[in-house]
Design an enzyme around this catalytic site. Structure first.
Site, PDB file in Angstrom:
ATOM      1  CB  ILE A  26      -8.466   7.204  -2.524  1.00  0.00           C
ATOM      2  CG1 ILE A  26      -7.012   7.956  -2.739  1.00  0.00           C
ATOM      3  CG2 ILE A  26      -8.757   6.515  -3.910  1.00  0.00           C
ATOM      4  CD1 ILE A  26      -6.955   8.904  -3.535  1.00  0.00           C
ATOM      5  CB  CYS A  27     -12.876   5.584  -2.924  1.00  0.00           C
ATOM      6  SG  CYS A  27     -14.684   4.753  -3.051  1.00  0.00           S
ATOM      7  CG  MET A  28     -15.289   4.616   2.581  1.00  0.00           C
ATOM      8  SD  MET A  28     -15.013   2.847   3.181  1.00  0.00           S
ATOM      9  CE  MET A  28     -16.344   2.691   4.683  1.00  0.00           C
ATOM     10  N   GLY A  70     -11.670   9.292   1.175  1.00  0.00           N
ATOM     11  CA  GLY A  70     -11.808  10.684   0.979  1.00  0.00           C
ATOM     12  C   GLY A  70     -13.129  11.333   1.902  1.00  0.00           C
TER      13      GLY A  70
END
Lengths: 234, 381
Positions: free
Chosen positions: B150-152, B154
């Site tokens: 998720i986000c960073m 990811g």
């Protein structure tokens, strides 16, 4: 480390010779009266601009800049000028650090003011946009409703445009830069205080943390090497 | 002139009526917030199965049994906390994954302290993440995991998958920046000239409050003004208030970010854009996205103001996977996980996609990647 004598700020304007009040009491009274009148006149002009109606009422960036400049001149020329003398004597290094803190604070405060003024400017412009919209609608005899959602949209547009501008980015980076300089100046002074009190300082704790971190890394590498070696010998 | 006067009177009357209503609602706020509200977050039961330093590994067991054999590891960002994926019972990505039959593990990065300031991205990716995955392998008697980042988180998963492709069976990324050289997102613009060395030298770890302030600044009209106006307007709706408080709890629960990790993230990614150019190095090892050969499912939000589609979509083009696809949802950065519409799409789509790959239906079906010409849909607005 020796700090040169602080130069007199350039902005301190010398009074023109012809404006110096005469030595006589009536001349001094006249000068005081002029000053009082100028003070009230300025106040009144500012007040008139604030209460003016129409879209121009919100665009009072000039007084903001003026007030900000005056305050900054006051901090730099009057407040700090008294503190920032070249330090001498056995406590010189502490005095220097204190001076650096004062200067860092003044620079941070000035940068913050510019940053905040820019931020509020997008809000005042959006309010002016809203006034314009209301005026147009009223002129057309159309109903004026949903003011708040309209203003939020206008404010969003204005602020997003501002945030992409070079002016905003320069102001933000300067505010951050001066803030970090202030934190460092505070830290320098605090380190001295903690040393006097025999309390470990942040930089000392950081040194220990770095040693522990590097040791853990070395242990990991060694463990891995040992594991690989055992795997090969089996 | 009469029409104008009428409109003017109506406008003033509306304004006064609305102000009176707002004042009345404001008076009620202390009473309503003083009540016992059901605003717990992260309520899905889990057990902690692994700990290391500040890191904890949460394990959630699917209530209706496991339908996807390969364990699923969720890696959240270092910014904010992973509780966002389990915000409330009816809006929980974790619950959605469990209902889809996934055996879910999730990393809780904990709260970094001053001593963690020297931890780099390598320590998180090749250190903590790798050891957590090794642990899951041992525990589940398997040699692969499905990864969701998720986000960073990811971005970290992309790095991990490129460095350890054999350990990742399927890779799912969500709102994860890969292409940092874009002027679509304000964050990307602001980061370009940020004096990150100065910040880190002064503060050490980057304070969570500082990051929060930055995120609010991205859109103060919506995130500071409209949001709280909506709260005042809906103060009598207890369900709305409870959801609002949950979101507030999550948003302003921001751990600090380890200094060296943040420095490297800003310099290598935001300022030099090394990742997508296959020039980023972790502890001397080059991160080559072409080594990501496992199936990839890449989510992003069309209206994401933090990580715009342009920053996420190029992953499928740059990875070496023959089974990679982009999924653009009509929502924003957070909406993917919390909006009721996205709830019906996000987790179910992941579990369905994983199950298809598990069953091998599409694992050898040839190149599923869309043609290179296909570009991400432009963000609206």
């Amino acid at each position: 480390m020796n700090k040169p004598l602080r130069e007199k700020p350039q902005s301190r304007k010398k009074k023109p010779q012809n404006s110096v009040a005469g030595d006589s009491l009536p001349d001094m009274m006249k000068e005081l009266e002029d000053l009082r009148q100028r003070f009230f006149l300025e106040q009144r002009e500012t007040f008139d601009r604030f209460v003016a109606s129409g879209p121009g009422a919100c665009c009072h960036d000039d007084p903001c800049t003026e007030v900000r400049n005056r305050w900054q001149n006051f901090v730099r020329d009057e407040l700090l000028h008294g503190f920032l003398v070249t330090p001498v004597g056995p406590l010189r290094q502490y005095h220097e650090k204190f001076n650096r803190l004062m200067e860092a604070f003044a620079e941070w405060e000035a940068a913050c003011q510019v940053f905040i003024t820019l931020m509020t400017h997008s809000m005042t412009l959006s309010l002016a946009d809203l006034q314009e919209k209301i005026r147009d609608r009223l002129s057309a005899g159309r109903p004026v409703d949903d003011l708040f959602p309209q203003w939020v949209r206008l404010f969003e547009d204005r602020s997003l445009a501002l945030f992409r501008s070079a002016e905003f980015m320069a102001a933000m980076h300067k505010a951050l830069k001066t803030k970090t300089a202030l934190v460092k100046a505070q830290e320098e002074l605090m380190e001295d205080v903690l040393k006097v009190a025999h309390i470990p300082t942040l930089s000392e704790m950081d040194d220990i943390s770095r040693d522990v971190y590097l040791l853990k890394k070395r242990i990991e590498t060694l463990e891995k090497a040992m594991k690989d070696r055992h795997g090969r010998t089996r | 002139m009469d029409g104008r006067a009428d409109s003017c009177h109506r406008m003033i009357a509306d304004f006064l009526r609305q102000s009176a209503k707002d004042l009345d609602h404001l008076r009620r706020i202390p009473g309503i917030l003083g009540r016992e509200l059901s605003a717990e977050i992260g309520a899905t039961p889990y057990e902690i199965v692994y700990t290391e330093d500040r890191i904890r590994l949460k394990h959630y067991i699917p209530p209706q049994g496991r339908k996807i054999a390969t364990p699923l590891l969720v890696v959240y960002a270092l910014i904010n906390r992973e509780t966002m994926l389990d915000l409330q019972p009816d809006r929980s990505v974790i619950q959605g994954l469990l209902q889809g039959g996934a055996d879910v593990y999730m990393i809780d990065w904990g709260r970094p302290t001053r001593k963690d300031r020297f931890l780099t991205i390598d320590d998180h990716v090749n250190g903590y993440m790798d050891r957590v995955i090794e642990f899951i392998h041992r525990r589940e008697k398997t040699n692969q995991v499905n990864l969701i980042g998720i986000c960073m988180g990811g971005t970290f998963c992309v790095m991990y998958a490129a460095l350890h492709p054999g350990k990742v069976r399927n890779l799912v990324t969500s709102v994860s920046p890969i292409q940092f050289d874009t002027d679509k997102g304000l964050l990307h613009l602001w980061m370009k000239d940020l004096d990150i060395d100065g910040l880190i030298d002064a503060w050490g770890n980057i304070p969570g409050d500082f990051l929060n302030f930055g995120f609010l600044l991205l859109n103060p009209a919506r995130l500071v003004i409209e949001k709280y106006k909506n709260f005042i307007d809906n103060i009598e709706n207890i369900s709305f208030v409870e959801n609002f408080v949950r979101m507030e709890k999550w948003i302003f629960d921001s751990p600090d970010v380890p200094a060296e990790t943040f420095r490297q993230y800003v310099k290598d990614c935001y300022q030099q854009n090394l990742l997508i150019r296959n020039r980023m190095h972790l502890n001397g090892r080059r991160v080559d996205l072409r080594r990501i050969t496992m199936p990839v499912l890449n989510f992003y939000g069309r209206y994401d103001h933090l990580v715009p589609p342009e920053a996420c979509a190029p992953l499928i083009e740059k990875s070496g996977s023959r089974d990679a696809q982009n999924v653009c949802l009509d929502t924003g950065h957070i909406g993917i996980y919390v909006s009721s519409k996205a709830q019906k799409e996000f987790a179910p789509r992941i579990t369905r996609w994983l199950m298809e790959r598990e069953q091998g239906e599409k694992s050898t079906a040839g190149r599923m990647r869309p043609p290179r010409k296909r570009k991400a849909p432009p963000p609206a607005g």
